[in-house]
Write a protein that holds these residues in place. Structure first.
Motif, PDB file in Angstrom:
ATOM      1  N   PHE A  25       0.749  -1.240   0.131  1.00  0.00           N
ATOM      2  CA  PHE A  25       0.086  -0.023   0.044  1.00  0.00           C
ATOM      3  C   PHE A  25       0.962   1.416   0.017  1.00  0.00           C
ATOM      4  O   PHE A  25       1.778   1.496   0.678  1.00  0.00           O
ATOM      5  CB  PHE A  25      -0.939   0.029   1.256  1.00  0.00           C
ATOM      6  CG  PHE A  25      -1.887   1.187   1.167  1.00  0.00           C
ATOM      7  CD1 PHE A  25      -3.054   1.207   0.615  1.00  0.00           C
ATOM      8  CD2 PHE A  25      -1.513   2.302   2.029  1.00  0.00           C
ATOM      9  CE1 PHE A  25      -3.813   2.191   0.478  1.00  0.00           C
ATOM     10  CE2 PHE A  25      -2.333   3.373   2.121  1.00  0.00           C
ATOM     11  CZ  PHE A  25      -3.601   3.316   1.223  1.00  0.00           C
ATOM     12  N   ALA A  49       1.247   4.624   1.003  1.00  0.00           N
ATOM     13  CA  ALA A  49       0.501   5.723   1.688  1.00  0.00           C
ATOM     14  C   ALA A  49       0.715   6.983   1.492  1.00  0.00           C
ATOM     15  O   ALA A  49      -0.125   7.997   1.695  1.00  0.00           O
ATOM     16  CB  ALA A  49       1.016   5.418   3.300  1.00  0.00           C
ATOM     17  N   PRO A  97      -9.340  13.198   3.841  1.00  0.00           N
ATOM     18  CA  PRO A  97      -9.989  12.121   4.326  1.00  0.00           C
ATOM     19  C   PRO A  97      -9.434  10.821   5.121  1.00  0.00           C
ATOM     20  O   PRO A  97      -8.329  11.073   5.041  1.00  0.00           O
ATOM     21  CB  PRO A  97     -10.910  11.604   3.055  1.00  0.00           C
ATOM     22  CG  PRO A  97     -10.371  12.188   1.867  1.00  0.00           C
ATOM     23  CD  PRO A  97      -9.587  13.273   2.327  1.00  0.00           C
ATOM     24  N   SER A  98     -10.375  10.255   5.630  1.00  0.00           N
ATOM     25  CA  SER A  98      -9.606   9.064   6.181  1.00  0.00           C
ATOM     26  C   SER A  98      -8.655   8.198   5.619  1.00  0.00           C
ATOM     27  O   SER A  98      -9.134   7.850   4.466  1.00  0.00           O
ATOM     28  CB  SER A  98     -10.701   8.253   7.163  1.00  0.00           C
ATOM     29  OG  SER A  98     -10.031   7.171   7.959  1.00  0.00           O
ATOM     30  N   GLY A  99      -7.585   7.823   5.917  1.00  0.00           N
ATOM     31  CA  GLY A  99      -6.601   7.080   5.197  1.00  0.00           C
ATOM     32  C   GLY A  99      -5.945   7.551   4.177  1.00  0.00           C
ATOM     33  O   GLY A  99      -5.127   7.127   3.172  1.00  0.00           O
ATOM     34  N   SER A 100      -5.959   9.108   3.891  1.00  0.00           N
ATOM     35  CA  SER A 100      -5.302   9.808   2.743  1.00  0.00           C
ATOM     36  C   SER A 100      -4.027   9.927   3.166  1.00  0.00           C
ATOM     37  O   SER A 100      -2.895  10.516   2.433  1.00  0.00           O
ATOM     38  CB  SER A 100      -5.787  11.218   2.707  1.00  0.00           C
ATOM     39  OG  SER A 100      -5.941  11.832   3.730  1.00  0.00           O
ATOM     40  N   LYS A 125      -2.485  11.409   6.292  1.00  0.00           N
ATOM     41  CA  LYS A 125      -2.042  12.721   7.161  1.00  0.00           C
ATOM     42  C   LYS A 125      -1.328  12.414   8.383  1.00  0.00           C
ATOM     43  O   LYS A 125      -0.096  12.889   8.590  1.00  0.00           O
ATOM     44  CB  LYS A 125      -3.388  13.294   7.526  1.00  0.00           C
ATOM     45  CG  LYS A 125      -4.473  13.643   6.797  1.00  0.00           C
ATOM     46  CD  LYS A 125      -5.620  14.279   7.409  1.00  0.00           C
ATOM     47  CE  LYS A 125      -6.564  13.155   8.157  1.00  0.00           C
ATOM     48  NZ  LYS A 125      -7.312  12.259   7.243  1.00  0.00           N
TER      49      LYS A 125
END
Ligand SMILES: Nc1ncnc2c1ncn2[C@@H]1O[C@H](COP(=O)(O)OP(=O)(O)OP(=O)(O)O)[C@@H](O)[C@H]1O
Length: 354
Positions: free
Chosen positions: A15, A17, A36-39, A41
């Motif tokens: 993945f 990230a 958004p979630s999983g972007s 940050k």
């Protein structure tokens, strides 16, 4: 301290990230990482902190590489979503913790520690709470203690991961204003992670919008809100209506409604989508150059009134927000047919997928 992030990539297994992240954070700036979630940050924040190593690329602090051991030496102040104060320690001891654990000549004297802690508690407006224990404070007060504790070690920069995430809406709002004021006072380079658009827009000097591990846009709150570079940014920063139509030589044509788009004046004829905020959808009683729509629901939200409408030509649902006064003047009722006009739109021609 300024922070320069250069070509940072990070994978977790298969993945990706973070992909090729480049970012300059100026000295004294308050920067929001929004997405958004999983972007990515938190991954980016952890890389800045030295808690995570990038696969490629680097983070440069004031022209010198900072490795994780230097981070441990107290260059960074952290504040996490859950305040994680020591329950068995008083508020004073909590704030003093990072100083008390120092050894040798790095450890300030008892009097110096006392002076610094009391000054910080004053800064976070909790000077009368120093003898209390964490369970005797509200969530917002605890988070302020966490911030004072992070600042006690006089960090070169401050990293905050969803610092107000666990708090209720009203306290969040108060702390936002308070963080902004605090930052104006102490001007410490700060990076905070949030997925709350309003929080980022209200608090920060600069917003970095992340999407699937890539930076989508960097800009001041005003720039990203009013000049979003992509439909994703537009959508992410607030409620939006999509009107499909065509752009012809600087005009977007949506049914009978025409919107000026000088930025597309060179385009002869192309499909396009106009992104329109709810308060830029005007409701008219007369049919002239308007899009016919039926009122479905009317919700009063205090100062404003939210109107849900269904376009009669396409069946698409549209949301308009009116001020109470405008709403009263129009005297609208569910089931009525009205006509929509677009006050302001951002028109995207090619990539209008979100
Ligand atoms: N240690 C890890 N091992 C494997 N995958 C990870 C790890 N840390 C993060 N990820 C993945 O990387 C992606 C980005 O995670 P990250 O925590 O940076 O996202 P985020 O934008 O902070 O999301 P959120 O708002 O939900 O906290 C996610 O899909 C996450 O599952």
């Amino acid at each position: 301290m300024s922070i320069e992030i250069q070509n940072v990539n990070k994978r977790f297994g298969n993945f990706q990230a973070l992909s090729d992240v480049n970012l300059s954070i100026k000295h004294g700036e308050l920067v929001a990482l929004l997405g958004p979630s999983g972007s990515g940050k938190t991954t980016l924040l952890r890389i800045i902190a030295g808690l995570e190593t990038p696969d490629t690329g680097k983070v440069i602090f004031q022209d010198q590489d900072l490795n994780s051991s230097e981070v441990k030496n107290g260059e960074v102040g952290f504040v996490f979503q859950h305040y994680a104060l020591f329950r068995h320690m008083s508020i004073f001891e909590n704030v003093a913790f990072g100083l008390n654990v120092r050894s040798g000549k790095n450890k300030p004297s008892k009097d110096e520690i006392k002076e610094r802690v009391l000054k910080l508690l004053k800064l976070v407006q909790l000077e009368n709470f120093h003898n209390r224990y964490p369970n005797e404070l509200s969530g917002g007060q605890r988070q302020r203690v966490a911030l004072a504790r992070a600042l006690a070690i006089e960090p070169k920069f401050l990293l905050l991961d969803e610092p107000f995430g666990a708090l209720d809406a009203k306290v969040r709002k108060e702390l936002r204003t308070w963080l902004r004021r605090l930052h104006d006072e102490i001007h410490i380079t700060s990076v905070f992670v949030t997925h709350d658009q309003e929080e980022a827009l209200e608090v920060s000097d600069s917003i970095v919008i992340l999407r699937s591990g890539k930076i989508e846009q960097i800009g001041s709150p005003d720039e990203v809100y009013n000049k979003p570079k992509s439909p994703f940014v537009f959508h992410f920063l607030g409620d939006v209506n999509l009107f499909h139509g065509r752009v012809q030589e600087g005009k977007a044509k949506i049914g009978d409604v025409h919107v000026e788009t000088p930025e597309h004046s060179e385009i002869k004829d192309s499909e396009a989508v106009a992104y329109v905020r709810p308060y830029d959808v005007e409701i008219l009683r007369n049919a002239e150059n308007g899009i016919p729509a039926e009122i479905q629901y009317i919700h009063s939200t205090g100062r404003n009134v939210r109107i849900e409408l269904k376009r009669q030509d396409t069946g698409t649902l549209i949301e308009s927000v009116l001020e109470q006064e405008q709403y009263k003047e129009l005297n609208l009722l569910p089931g009525e047919t009205v006509y929509l006009r677009i006050r302001k739109a951002k028109v995207y021609v090619d990539d209008f997928s979100i």
